[in-house]
Structure formats: C-alpha cells, structure tokens
Design a protein around this motif. Structure first.
Motif, PDB file in Angstrom:
ATOM      1  N   SER A 227      41.107  45.757   6.960  1.00  0.00           N
ATOM      2  CA  SER A 227      40.954  44.776   7.074  1.00  0.00           C
ATOM      3  C   SER A 227      41.609  43.545   5.714  1.00  0.00           C
ATOM      4  O   SER A 227      41.288  42.418   6.257  1.00  0.00           O
ATOM      5  CB  SER A 227      39.403  44.394   7.388  1.00  0.00           C
ATOM      6  OG  SER A 227      38.635  44.484   5.837  1.00  0.00           O
ATOM      7  N   ALA A 228      42.374  44.488   5.007  1.00  0.00           N
ATOM      8  CA  ALA A 228      42.606  43.530   4.017  1.00  0.00           C
ATOM      9  C   ALA A 228      44.043  43.362   4.366  1.00  0.00           C
ATOM     10  O   ALA A 228      44.693  43.609   5.742  1.00  0.00           O
ATOM     11  CB  ALA A 228      43.205  44.647   2.419  1.00  0.00           C
ATOM     12  N   VAL A 229      44.603  41.902   3.238  1.00  0.00           N
ATOM     13  CA  VAL A 229      45.800  41.601   4.212  1.00  0.00           C
ATOM     14  C   VAL A 229      46.681  41.964   2.620  1.00  0.00           C
ATOM     15  O   VAL A 229      46.390  41.636   2.078  1.00  0.00           O
ATOM     16  CB  VAL A 229      45.769  39.943   3.811  1.00  0.00           C
ATOM     17  CG1 VAL A 229      46.951  38.869   3.717  1.00  0.00           C
ATOM     18  CG2 VAL A 229      45.317  39.081   5.353  1.00  0.00           C
ATOM     19  N   GLY A 230      47.761  42.475   2.957  1.00  0.00           N
ATOM     20  CA  GLY A 230      49.080  42.865   1.716  1.00  0.00           C
ATOM     21  C   GLY A 230      49.153  44.075   1.623  1.00  0.00           C
ATOM     22  O   GLY A 230      49.212  44.882   2.795  1.00  0.00           O
ATOM     23  N   LEU A 231      49.922  44.693   0.938  1.00  0.00           N
ATOM     24  CA  LEU A 231      50.761  46.186   0.773  1.00  0.00           C
ATOM     25  C   LEU A 231      48.928  47.360   1.277  1.00  0.00           C
ATOM     26  O   LEU A 231      49.262  48.484   1.739  1.00  0.00           O
ATOM     27  CB  LEU A 231      51.629  46.206  -0.292  1.00  0.00           C
ATOM     28  CG  LEU A 231      52.561  46.296  -0.277  1.00  0.00           C
ATOM     29  CD1 LEU A 231      53.654  46.195  -2.099  1.00  0.00           C
ATOM     30  CD2 LEU A 231      53.715  46.233   0.855  1.00  0.00           C
ATOM     31  N   SER A 232      48.265  46.952   0.366  1.00  0.00           N
ATOM     32  CA  SER A 232      46.918  47.782   0.745  1.00  0.00           C
ATOM     33  C   SER A 232      46.360  48.046   2.065  1.00  0.00           C
ATOM     34  O   SER A 232      46.256  49.075   2.361  1.00  0.00           O
ATOM     35  CB  SER A 232      45.928  46.999  -0.389  1.00  0.00           C
ATOM     36  OG  SER A 232      45.068  46.424   0.460  1.00  0.00           O
ATOM     37  N   ALA A 233      46.885  47.236   2.927  1.00  0.00           N
ATOM     38  CA  ALA A 233      46.657  47.136   4.294  1.00  0.00           C
ATOM     39  C   ALA A 233      47.570  48.234   5.197  1.00  0.00           C
ATOM     40  O   ALA A 233      46.688  49.305   5.954  1.00  0.00           O
ATOM     41  CB  ALA A 233      47.174  45.894   4.946  1.00  0.00           C
ATOM     42  N   VAL A 266      50.938  45.930  10.194  1.00  0.00           N
ATOM     43  CA  VAL A 266      49.787  45.280   9.220  1.00  0.00           C
ATOM     44  C   VAL A 266      50.083  43.947   8.722  1.00  0.00           C
ATOM     45  O   VAL A 266      51.400  43.546   8.885  1.00  0.00           O
ATOM     46  CB  VAL A 266      49.524  46.294   8.062  1.00  0.00           C
ATOM     47  CG1 VAL A 266      49.358  47.707   7.832  1.00  0.00           C
ATOM     48  CG2 VAL A 266      50.767  46.121   7.440  1.00  0.00           C
ATOM     49  N   ALA A 267      48.786  42.712   8.560  1.00  0.00           N
ATOM     50  CA  ALA A 267      48.476  41.808   7.774  1.00  0.00           C
ATOM     51  C   ALA A 267      49.290  42.102   6.528  1.00  0.00           C
ATOM     52  O   ALA A 267      48.435  41.999   5.595  1.00  0.00           O
ATOM     53  CB  ALA A 267      47.550  41.046   8.086  1.00  0.00           C
ATOM     54  N   LEU A 268      51.066  41.604   6.114  1.00  0.00           N
ATOM     55  CA  LEU A 268      51.228  42.472   5.013  1.00  0.00           C
ATOM     56  C   LEU A 268      51.254  40.245   4.128  1.00  0.00           C
ATOM     57  O   LEU A 268      51.644  40.733   2.729  1.00  0.00           O
ATOM     58  CB  LEU A 268      52.917  42.257   5.055  1.00  0.00           C
ATOM     59  CG  LEU A 268      53.606  42.907   3.212  1.00  0.00           C
ATOM     60  CD1 LEU A 268      53.023  44.150   4.042  1.00  0.00           C
ATOM     61  CD2 LEU A 268      55.377  43.036   4.433  1.00  0.00           C
ATOM     62  N   ALA A 269      50.950  39.402   4.795  1.00  0.00           N
ATOM     63  CA  ALA A 269      50.897  38.267   4.516  1.00  0.00           C
ATOM     64  C   ALA A 269      50.146  37.203   5.676  1.00  0.00           C
ATOM     65  O   ALA A 269      49.861  37.915   6.509  1.00  0.00           O
ATOM     66  CB  ALA A 269      52.446  37.517   3.725  1.00  0.00           C
ATOM     67  N   PRO A 270      49.258  36.046   5.311  1.00  0.00           N
ATOM     68  CA  PRO A 270      48.724  35.177   6.003  1.00  0.00           C
ATOM     69  C   PRO A 270      49.501  35.306   7.280  1.00  0.00           C
ATOM     70  O   PRO A 270      50.607  34.024   6.788  1.00  0.00           O
ATOM     71  CB  PRO A 270      48.186  34.019   5.400  1.00  0.00           C
ATOM     72  CG  PRO A 270      47.900  34.794   3.944  1.00  0.00           C
ATOM     73  CD  PRO A 270      49.061  36.089   3.550  1.00  0.00           C
ATOM     74  N   GLY A 271      49.639  35.184   8.647  1.00  0.00           N
ATOM     75  CA  GLY A 271      50.467  35.622   9.658  1.00  0.00           C
ATOM     76  C   GLY A 271      51.377  35.769   9.365  1.00  0.00           C
ATOM     77  O   GLY A 271      52.113  35.619  10.619  1.00  0.00           O
ATOM     78  N   LEU A 272      51.981  36.781   8.750  1.00  0.00           N
ATOM     79  CA  LEU A 272      53.149  38.252   9.213  1.00  0.00           C
ATOM     80  C   LEU A 272      52.980  38.961   9.045  1.00  0.00           C
ATOM     81  O   LEU A 272      51.969  39.756   8.347  1.00  0.00           O
ATOM     82  CB  LEU A 272      53.594  37.628   7.702  1.00  0.00           C
ATOM     83  CG  LEU A 272      55.388  38.333   7.470  1.00  0.00           C
ATOM     84  CD1 LEU A 272      55.933  37.789   8.424  1.00  0.00           C
ATOM     85  CD2 LEU A 272      55.610  38.615   6.275  1.00  0.00           C
ATOM     86  N   ILE A 273      53.069  39.354  10.790  1.00  0.00           N
ATOM     87  CA  ILE A 273      52.336  41.169  10.857  1.00  0.00           C
ATOM     88  C   ILE A 273      53.565  42.016  11.214  1.00  0.00           C
ATOM     89  O   ILE A 273      54.779  40.902  11.880  1.00  0.00           O
ATOM     90  CB  ILE A 273      51.391  40.760  12.340  1.00  0.00           C
ATOM     91  CG1 ILE A 273      49.997  40.065  11.877  1.00  0.00           C
ATOM     92  CG2 ILE A 273      51.069  42.627  12.505  1.00  0.00           C
ATOM     93  CD1 ILE A 273      49.167  39.602  13.661  1.00  0.00           C
ATOM     94  N   VAL A 274      53.852  42.879  10.809  1.00  0.00           N
ATOM     95  CA  VAL A 274      55.424  43.179  10.651  1.00  0.00           C
ATOM     96  C   VAL A 274      54.668  44.803  10.518  1.00  0.00           C
ATOM     97  O   VAL A 274      53.924  45.353  10.672  1.00  0.00           O
ATOM     98  CB  VAL A 274      55.504  43.584   9.369  1.00  0.00           C
ATOM     99  CG1 VAL A 274      56.164  42.025   8.509  1.00  0.00           C
ATOM    100  CG2 VAL A 274      54.947  43.475   8.034  1.00  0.00           C
TER     101      VAL A 274
END
Length: 347
Positions: A227-233, A266-274
């Motif tokens: 459930s994290a946001v960022g690379l750790s996701a 994953v959500a790499l940033a808020p609103g950015l899923i890649v």
C-alpha cells in the motif's frame, strides 16, 4: 525518570514541495497546516506532562503562524479549562535552508537531554534526523511527498504518545527498532537511508526527486508494503515485509521488457501508476552487504538522488539497525490498558 521531560521538535517548512507537484498528482502541504500540526502536538505533549519543548526555528512563515496560534490560545474560551502547554524554546540556530539546519538542531537537542524528537516532514527529513539522534526515539509524522517512513496521523494523539514516552509512562512495546540501509563509498562519508536505496543510470542529481522507473537498475528496501506510494511499492508488490522485522529486499529491475521475469503495476507517485519490469528479487538479512556493480550514475536515498558515482567508484549497500521510533498505536493501547500485539524487541 528524574528531571523535567524535554522533547525536541523538527518541522521542515520545505517538505511537500518537490517536482512531483508538477509531474504527478501530489498536492502542496502548506506551512499554515504544519503550524497547526505543531500547535496540536504541543497540546498533546502538555497533556502528557512534558514541561519543555526545544524546536528548530522554521522559516517561510511556519514559526510566525505557530506563535500566532499560541497567542490566540490565551484568548479562546475553549482553552480556558485545557491543560498547560509546555514551555516552547526555539534553538539559536543560524538557518541556511538546508539539511544542515536539522542536523545541527538534533545535535543540540541530544546534548540538552531530550527524551524524544517529534519530526514533521518527509522521508528525507527523517533520514537527516536519524543520522544524528542516536537512540533518542523519533515520533515520525508525515508532511512530505511519497512518504513511506513517517505516518499521516493526528498530531494531538501523537503528542500524547510522545509525551508518555518522554515521561516514562508508555508501557511495553512503545518503541520499535527500525532497519536502515547504509551506503558505503570509497571516496565519501557513509550515508544512510530509512526506506530505500535506488541505483540509477542518471549521471547527475538534477531535481533530486526520483519518479521515472526506467532510470533505476537496482532497489534496496528496509520494509515492503503493497500500500506504499513510491519506489518501495515495487518491493511491496513482489514480497511484503513488515517494518521492524530485521529483513529487507533487494530488487533488480529489468533493463528491457524482454528481460523481465515479472511486471508489477504500482503507484510511483500520487496519481502516477506505472508498470515496472523486474528481473529478480531476494530477501536481505540484517548485516548483509551487497557490492554494487561499477558504473557511472547516481544513488537515490529515500526517493531523492543524493550521490553521483564515477565510472570506477566502488559502492556497497548494507542492511543495518536503524533508529528507534514511537509506535503511537501501541502507546495508546497501553495507556488504555489494552495489551499490544507482540512486536520484535528493539535491538
């Protein structure tokens, strides 16, 4: 505990303003909001019996707004029957607007004998504090972007929990020993990350914030939450790992789609899923070290590029014991007389 209970406060006025406001859907976290958070934190600390607070002066209107809140408290009827606030003392630190400000303030706080430090900021702010605080426990409160280490939490309750720790009334399970990633290089001082270390092909630090997975070749994490946001996701999508468990994860990214054993979204940033192609991953044990392959590029610590590598420079990433953090939920359960679930003992 004997003597007056003293708590330190670091509130970063620059958190929540990086480039991800422009390239993704992250929102700005204003300093008026942060001043309100500190005000409520002080209320909680006072209710728990903390008598004195040492705070890093905060620029960009944060300290000014906080003083306005404190002055208004004296004129608001609702506060007439509320408990006392702790004495607030701003440290005499010459501000440069860099990470040095927080590092110097933490050193002064430790010298003054603070029993806990409440930190309001992002992963980067907490990393700076963790490098200097030793075993003084941190109450980690999020005000930044893409944060995995600090929590979004009502600061009134966080203040009560931190105050109970500072006054020695927190009960069992109040503190958690986090893991950290130590980056060792031949040509510069050892550095530390609390959440992740990313090895990138970008040759220059630039805007610091890391938000393109195509630039990353390897990733190391101290814990992995889906459930994290960022690379750790990315790590969380591969193999979830609880924080404080003394294990981490090493992930090698695929250099091209055909080389990917698995692709995770994953959500790499808020609103950015890649989508991110992964070649392989494995668990790291506490104390284990990984030598990075030689090559020019940068190393990002907790989502921000911090280190530029030369082509022939050696670098090693090691999973090590990190700072102590306050488990707010565990403290509040204990104060209510409810047993907390079993947690790994701080090492």
């Amino acid at each position: 505990m004997s003597g007056a209970a003293i708590v330190g406060v670091i509130a970063n006025p620059a958190s929540g303003r990086d480039i991800r406001r422009l390239v993704a859907g992250a929102s700005v976290f204003g300093n008026a909001d942060k001043a309100g958070m500190v005000f409520r934190l002080l209320a909680g600390l006072g209710a728990a019996g903390v008598e004195r607070v040492l705070m890093l002066p905060a620029a960009d209107g944060l300290s000014v707004t906080l003083r306005r809140h404190l002055h208004a408290r004296e004129t608001v009827a609702a506060f007439a029957t509320a408990g006392p606030f702790p004495e607030l003392e701003e440290l005499d630190v010459e501000l440069e607007g860099t990470a040095r400000d927080s590092a110097v303030a933490v050193e002064r706080m430790v010298e003054a004998g603070v029993r806990a430090i409440a930190v309001l900021g992002g992963d980067g702010t907490h990393r700076v504090v963790a490098r200097s605080c030793g075993d003084v426990p941190i109450c980690a409160l999020s005000t930044g972007t893409n944060n995995a280490f600090p929590e979004m939490r009502e600061t009134t309750v966080a203040g009560i929990a931190t105050g109970l720790v500072a006054t020695g009334r927190a009960g069992d399970g109040a503190l958690r020993r986090e893991a950290a990633l130590q980056v060792e290089l031949a040509d510069r001082a050892t550095d530390l990350a609390l959440v992740d270390v990313a090895v990138t092909r970008e040759r220059f630090i630039g805007a610091r914030a890391l938000w393109r997975p195509d630039d990353v070749s390897e990733l190391f994490v101290t814990f992995a939450s889906p459930s994290a946001v960022g690379l750790s996701a990315v790590a969380g999508a591969l193999q979830p790992l609880e924080r404080g468990g003394g294990r981490g994860l090493h992930v090698r990214f695929a250099h091209e789609p055909a080389a990917a054993a698995r692709t995770v979204h994953v959500a790499l940033a808020p609103g950015l899923i890649v989508g991110v192609g992964v070649a392989e991953h494995r668990v790291l044990q506490l104390g284990e070290a990984v030598e990075l392959p030689p090559g020019a590029g940068t190393i990002a610590l907790d989502g921000e590029r911090e280190i530029e590598r030369r082509a022939g420079g050696s670098a090693t990433v090691r999973l090590v014991p990190g700072p102590l953090t306050i488990d707010v939920d565990a403290v509040m359960r204990s104060s209510a007389g409810v047993a907390a679930p079993a947690q790994p003992a701080p090492g």
